[in-house]
Design a protein around this motif. Structure first.
Motif, PDB file in Angstrom:
ATOM      1  N   ASN A  26       0.797  -1.227   0.000  1.00 38.45           N
ATOM      2  CA  ASN A  26       0.000   0.000   0.000  1.00 38.45           C
ATOM      3  C   ASN A  26       0.833   1.283   0.000  1.00 38.45           C
ATOM      4  O   ASN A  26       0.674   2.125   0.887  1.00 38.45           O
ATOM      5  N   GLU A  31      -3.625   3.734  -5.433  1.00 35.81           N
ATOM      6  CA  GLU A  31      -4.951   3.754  -6.067  1.00 35.81           C
ATOM      7  C   GLU A  31      -4.916   4.528  -7.376  1.00 35.81           C
ATOM      8  O   GLU A  31      -5.601   4.168  -8.340  1.00 35.81           O
ATOM      9  N   SER A  53     -14.119   2.958  -8.388  1.00 30.82           N
ATOM     10  CA  SER A  53     -13.068   2.325  -7.583  1.00 30.82           C
ATOM     11  C   SER A  53     -12.050   3.359  -7.102  1.00 30.82           C
ATOM     12  O   SER A  53     -11.568   3.271  -5.973  1.00 30.82           O
ATOM     13  N   LEU A  54     -11.745   4.341  -7.924  1.00 30.18           N
ATOM     14  CA  LEU A  54     -10.816   5.388  -7.502  1.00 30.18           C
ATOM     15  C   LEU A  54     -11.429   6.217  -6.383  1.00 30.18           C
ATOM     16  O   LEU A  54     -10.774   6.500  -5.373  1.00 30.18           O
ATOM     17  N   ALA A  57     -11.397   4.217  -3.156  1.00 32.62           N
ATOM     18  CA  ALA A  57     -10.053   4.142  -2.573  1.00 32.62           C
ATOM     19  C   ALA A  57      -9.686   5.457  -1.895  1.00 32.62           C
ATOM     20  O   ALA A  57      -9.123   5.466  -0.792  1.00 32.62           O
TER      21      ALA A  57
END
Length: 163
Positions: A26, A31, A53-54, A57
């Motif tokens: 991470n 992202e 999804s962005l 995140a």
């Protein structure tokens, strides 16, 4: 062109995400990197799942208490390092395509952060208004109690006064 390009970009992951400095688990801006790769792999098509999804995140990072400025800084860092790496590793047309995708994903990330900041500001403003209203109501109650106390003291004084 896009699928092989996404595979070639994946080779640049460690450099773009600075995994040597941040570690492989991470790293900041992951992202954004993932969104860029998904957009490159998808090509010119509209990918609404990418936007979702962005945003999810980014919302997750904000929920964990990360500052908006830090999220934007990590997105900017990923974008800058990818542009530099693509200048070295890709042909002219591919660099232009990657630069366009980077700009698009950067704008999506900035928009997601801005919307989250606006939502937070709205919630904070509503909380402030509730607190101000509560203080106003408490002041009214205090003033009413003081009037009642003065009236009771006056009535008590009249009862105790010799006739």
């Amino acid at each position: 062109m896009t699928r092989p390009l996404a595979v070639r970009l994946e080779v640049l992951r460690d450099e773009v995400l600075e995994t040597a400095r941040h570690g492989t688990e991470n790293p900041p801006g992951a992202e954004v990197w993932d969104a860029i790769l998904r957009r490159v792999a998808a090509g010119e098509g509209d990918d609404t799942e990418l936007d979702l999804s962005l945003r999810e995140a980014i919302a997750r990072r904000l929920a964990w208490g990360e500052a908006e400025a830090d999220i934007l800084a990590s997105a900017s860092g990923v974008a800058t390092r990818l542009i530099v790496a693509s200048d070295r590793a890709l042909g002219h047309r591919e660099r232009l395509f990657v630069a366009e995708v980077v700009a698009e994903i950067g704008a999506l990330a900035a928009r997601a952060v801005a919307l989250a900041a606006l939502g937070r500001a709205g919630r904070e403003r509503a909380e402030l208004l509730r607190e101000e209203r509560l203080v106003f109501r408490l002041e009214e109650a205090r003033a009413r109690q003081q009037r009642d106390i003065r009236a009771l003291e006056g009535a008590l004084a009249e009862e105790e006064a010799p006739e």
